[in-house]
Scaffold this active site. Structure first.
Site, PDB file in Angstrom:
ATOM      1  N   GLY A 243      35.278  40.119  29.979  1.00  0.00           N
ATOM      2  CA  GLY A 243      33.934  40.147  29.432  1.00  0.00           C
ATOM      3  C   GLY A 243      32.959  39.231  30.144  1.00  0.00           C
ATOM      4  O   GLY A 243      31.741  39.411  30.050  1.00  0.00           O
ATOM      5  N   ARG A 244      33.475  38.232  30.864  1.00  0.00           N
ATOM      6  CA  ARG A 244      32.603  37.342  31.627  1.00  0.00           C
ATOM      7  C   ARG A 244      33.313  36.902  32.910  1.00  0.00           C
ATOM      8  O   ARG A 244      33.170  35.779  33.374  1.00  0.00           O
ATOM      9  CB  ARG A 244      32.211  36.123  30.800  1.00  0.00           C
ATOM     10  CG  ARG A 244      33.373  35.304  30.259  1.00  0.00           C
ATOM     11  CD  ARG A 244      32.869  34.018  29.662  1.00  0.00           C
ATOM     12  NE  ARG A 244      33.960  33.195  29.141  1.00  0.00           N
ATOM     13  CZ  ARG A 244      33.850  31.907  28.895  1.00  0.00           C
ATOM     14  NH1 ARG A 244      32.721  31.273  29.136  1.00  0.00           N
ATOM     15  NH2 ARG A 244      34.860  31.214  28.408  1.00  0.00           N
TER      16      ARG A 244
ATOM     17  N   GLY B 209      28.238  36.999  28.893  1.00  0.00           N
ATOM     18  CA  GLY B 209      29.024  36.983  30.114  1.00  0.00           C
ATOM     19  C   GLY B 209      28.921  35.702  30.916  1.00  0.00           C
ATOM     20  O   GLY B 209      29.419  35.632  32.041  1.00  0.00           O
TER      21      GLY B 209
ATOM     22  N   ARG C  24      38.620  30.680  40.288  1.00  0.00           N
ATOM     23  CA  ARG C  24      40.006  30.288  40.080  1.00  0.00           C
ATOM     24  C   ARG C  24      40.953  31.175  40.878  1.00  0.00           C
ATOM     25  O   ARG C  24      40.596  32.259  41.336  1.00  0.00           O
ATOM     26  CB  ARG C  24      40.372  30.284  38.600  1.00  0.00           C
ATOM     27  CG  ARG C  24      40.457  31.639  37.940  1.00  0.00           C
ATOM     28  CD  ARG C  24      40.802  31.477  36.457  1.00  0.00           C
ATOM     29  NE  ARG C  24      40.843  32.763  35.780  1.00  0.00           N
ATOM     30  CZ  ARG C  24      40.926  32.901  34.458  1.00  0.00           C
ATOM     31  NH1 ARG C  24      40.970  31.834  33.687  1.00  0.00           N
ATOM     32  NH2 ARG C  24      40.962  34.092  33.897  1.00  0.00           N
TER      33      ARG C  24
ATOM     34  N   ARG D  47      48.587  40.528  32.564  1.00  0.00           N
ATOM     35  CA  ARG D  47      48.856  39.885  31.281  1.00  0.00           C
ATOM     36  C   ARG D  47      49.699  40.804  30.403  1.00  0.00           C
ATOM     37  O   ARG D  47      49.805  42.014  30.667  1.00  0.00           O
ATOM     38  CB  ARG D  47      47.536  39.586  30.557  1.00  0.00           C
ATOM     39  CG  ARG D  47      46.474  38.933  31.433  1.00  0.00           C
ATOM     40  CD  ARG D  47      45.071  39.207  30.877  1.00  0.00           C
ATOM     41  NE  ARG D  47      44.019  38.750  31.786  1.00  0.00           N
ATOM     42  CZ  ARG D  47      43.331  37.621  31.645  1.00  0.00           C
ATOM     43  NH1 ARG D  47      43.570  36.843  30.605  1.00  0.00           N
ATOM     44  NH2 ARG D  47      42.406  37.279  32.497  1.00  0.00           N
TER      45      ARG D  47
ATOM     46  N   ASP E  48      46.531  38.500  25.430  1.00  0.00           N
ATOM     47  CA  ASP E  48      45.751  38.653  26.656  1.00  0.00           C
ATOM     48  C   ASP E  48      45.682  37.348  27.440  1.00  0.00           C
ATOM     49  O   ASP E  48      45.156  37.324  28.556  1.00  0.00           O
ATOM     50  CB  ASP E  48      44.337  39.158  26.343  1.00  0.00           C
ATOM     51  CG  ASP E  48      43.617  38.305  25.312  1.00  0.00           C
ATOM     52  OD1 ASP E  48      44.081  38.276  24.168  1.00  0.00           O
ATOM     53  OD2 ASP E  48      42.604  37.665  25.650  1.00  0.00           O
ATOM     54  N   ASN E  49      46.234  36.265  26.877  1.00  0.00           N
ATOM     55  CA  ASN E  49      46.277  34.981  27.570  1.00  0.00           C
ATOM     56  C   ASN E  49      47.695  34.598  27.971  1.00  0.00           C
ATOM     57  O   ASN E  49      47.977  33.424  28.203  1.00  0.00           O
ATOM     58  CB  ASN E  49      45.680  33.875  26.700  1.00  0.00           C
ATOM     59  CG  ASN E  49      44.180  34.024  26.525  1.00  0.00           C
ATOM     60  OD1 ASN E  49      43.517  34.650  27.338  1.00  0.00           O
ATOM     61  ND2 ASN E  49      43.648  33.453  25.467  1.00  0.00           N
TER      62      ASN E  49
ATOM     63  N   ASP F 284      43.766  30.694  31.320  1.00  0.00           N
ATOM     64  CA  ASP F 284      42.690  30.637  30.330  1.00  0.00           C
ATOM     65  C   ASP F 284      42.703  29.336  29.515  1.00  0.00           C
ATOM     66  O   ASP F 284      43.119  29.297  28.359  1.00  0.00           O
ATOM     67  CB  ASP F 284      42.721  31.859  29.399  1.00  0.00           C
ATOM     68  CG  ASP F 284      42.124  33.079  30.084  1.00  0.00           C
ATOM     69  OD1 ASP F 284      41.396  32.904  31.067  1.00  0.00           O
ATOM     70  OD2 ASP F 284      42.393  34.203  29.649  1.00  0.00           O
TER      71      ASP F 284
END
Length: 487
Positions: free
Chosen positions: A94-95, A128, A178, A185, A254-255, A264
């Site tokens: 999303g961002r 975002g 990063r 994931r 999702d992490n 994350d």
């Protein structure tokens, strides 16, 4: 200073090509006033990138996604996720953006990924964007984790955007660049499974095998072997979190990576006073992701991964469930082994000692730390001095020192190795009060405290007298600590 494009920057588009159903072509929001806040020069060199060029205007444009090297195909990745136990079928970047993949100087394929680069089709009404503070937090904590030897995504740079981001107040904006082995994931597999496209699911699994666990390709049941490998990697990872007192804060599916890297760093923190119930995330009202719950949540998340693989396991679904359940059942043994081995190292105990001797000693120590709310990091580092015959600093951490004396006498009788302890028990971690001090200063344009904190935590085992304040617990007036996800 040259601003010509660096011809050595070559990014691939493997994820975008092989899994295009999970990749939306996208570009980062234009940054009008990019200003470098911090650059990880050693990591840049490992990636084969010229740190000097990254500091140029074109280099900064690359770091925020406004300059796209030839061959790259930036995408927002699609994935699903269980967030605090509730399933969301369509989350995604999303961002964030995957700029592409790069082969580092050791021949490993690495993702170059942005955070805070602007809205995408997955933004769900969000802006975002990201603020300076949370992006610098991820930089500091991820690099500290790397220095501690914990598998993790890394931070290459944080670039200020010159724009303001609205949260509770207007904050200075930033983009984090990063690096990861990949951004696959558990939620990626959940997304592929939710589409009902078995071919996509199989291609995703094959992609993960080739990228992370190539040895499983030749197994009799490759997808089962993939699951077994992820279970082992995540058990080892979470055990390392627990050993260093790290609280992730938002262990949604999702992490959780397939690679076994920490990802994350949102509402994360290192534990001060030992308490298994420790929660730092402002949104974790029930303690689902508390320090002590992390192994159980990891196992739960892996069960969700196993469910996604069922269509790849053959026609006999009862047999598939049985095999996957058996593989998941190995998580606790993997975790227990990693935790016990790590704790023996932290206590400097001889390798030859039986578990029947070490386990009760470890359990009793953990109970004492909780009852007396002892600073976790300081205790283990101070224990090295006890092994050398000086019990003062560790003993004084207990409200009832006599309780410590009884335990310490039994422990010292086993002949702990102080040198071995000092190699695994850090002096410096990103202390929460120091992180907040550094972020507050950086938001006002002063990166001096950040630089000094980084200097301490990227050399966590090397004690330096001039850095004494970086080894000390939070002052009494610091109060309860809460962290936020930054969105």
């Amino acid at each position: 200073m040259s601003t010509a494009p660096d011809p050595t920057v070559v990014l691939g588009d493997r994820f975008a090509r092989e899994l295009n159903e999970m990749a939306v072509p996208w570009h980062g929001r234009e940054v009008p006033d990019a200003r470098l806040l911090v650059l990880n020069e050693p990591l840049a060199a490992d990636l084969g990138l010229d740190p000097g060029w990254l500091r140029t205007s074109d280099g900064l444009r690359l770091l925020v996604g406004n300059l796209v090297p030839q061959g790259a195909a930036p995408v927002a990745q699609a994935y699903s996720g269980h967030q605090f136990g509730g399933f969301s079928p369509r989350l995604g970047d999303g961002r964030a953006l995957l700029l592409g993949e790069i082969t580092d100087t050791a021949g490993r394929l690495r993702d170059i990924h942005l955070k805070g680069s602007g809205p995408t089709p997955f933004s769900r009404g969000g802006d975002g964007l990201a603020a300076v503070g949370p992006m610098l937090r991820e930089y500091v904590v991820s690099e500290a984790m790397h220095a501690l030897g914990v598998p993790t995504t890394r931070s290459l740079a944080v670039v200020g955007t010159g724009q303001r981001v609205r949260r509770d107040t207007l904050l200075p904006g930033a983009v984090l660049t990063r690096v990861a082995s990949s951004h696959l994931r558990v939620g990626s597999f959940q997304y592929a499974r939710a589409t009902g496209n078995v071919d996509l699911l199989r291609r995703l699994a094959d992609h993960a095998i080739d990228r992370h666990y190539p040895h499983t390709a030749s197994a009799e049941h490759p997808y089962l072997a993939l699951f077994e490998a992820v279970v082992a990697a995540q058990a080892e990872l979470v055990a390392q979190w627990m050993l260093v007192g790290f609280v992730h804060g938002v262990m949604n599916t999702d992490n959780m990576t397939i690679s076994g890297e920490t990802i994350d760093y949102g509402p994360c923190a290192f534990m001060d006073a030992f308490d298994p119930r420790t929660v730092y995330s402002s949104i974790d009202e029930t303690g689902r992701y508390s320090y002590g719950n992390q192994p159980f949540v990891a196992e739960w998340n892996l069960a969700r991964l196993g469910e996604t693989l069922l269509p790849l396991m053959g026609d006999d679904q009862d047999d598939a469930v049985s095999r996957l359940s058996e593989a998941l059942g190995a998580f606790r043994a993997h975790y227990s082994s990693a935790w016990s081995a790590g704790m023996r190292d932290k206590l400097g105990l001889p390798e030859a000692l039986d578990r029947e001797v070490t386990a009760p000693l470890i359990d009793e120590m953990v109970t004492l730390l909780g009852e007396h709310r002892v600073d976790y990091t300081s205790f283990f580092r101070g224990l090295g001095a006890v092994a050398r015959g000086d019990s003062g600093s560790a003993r004084s951490m207990f409200t009832d020192p006599a309780a410590f004396d009884v335990w310490a006498e039994r422990w010292r009788a086993l002949g702990p190795d102080a040198e071995r302890m000092d190699r695994v028990n850090p002096v410096y971690i990103p202390r929460n009060h120091l992180v907040e001090e550094a972020l507050a200063a950086a938001e006002k344009g002063d990166t001096g405290p950040l630089d000094r904190l980084l200097d301490a935590v990227i050399h966590p085992y090397h004690e330096r007298p001039e850095l004494q304040r970086y080894a000390e617990p939070a002052p009494g007036g610091f109060g309860p600590y809460r962290t936020f996800c930054g969105t």
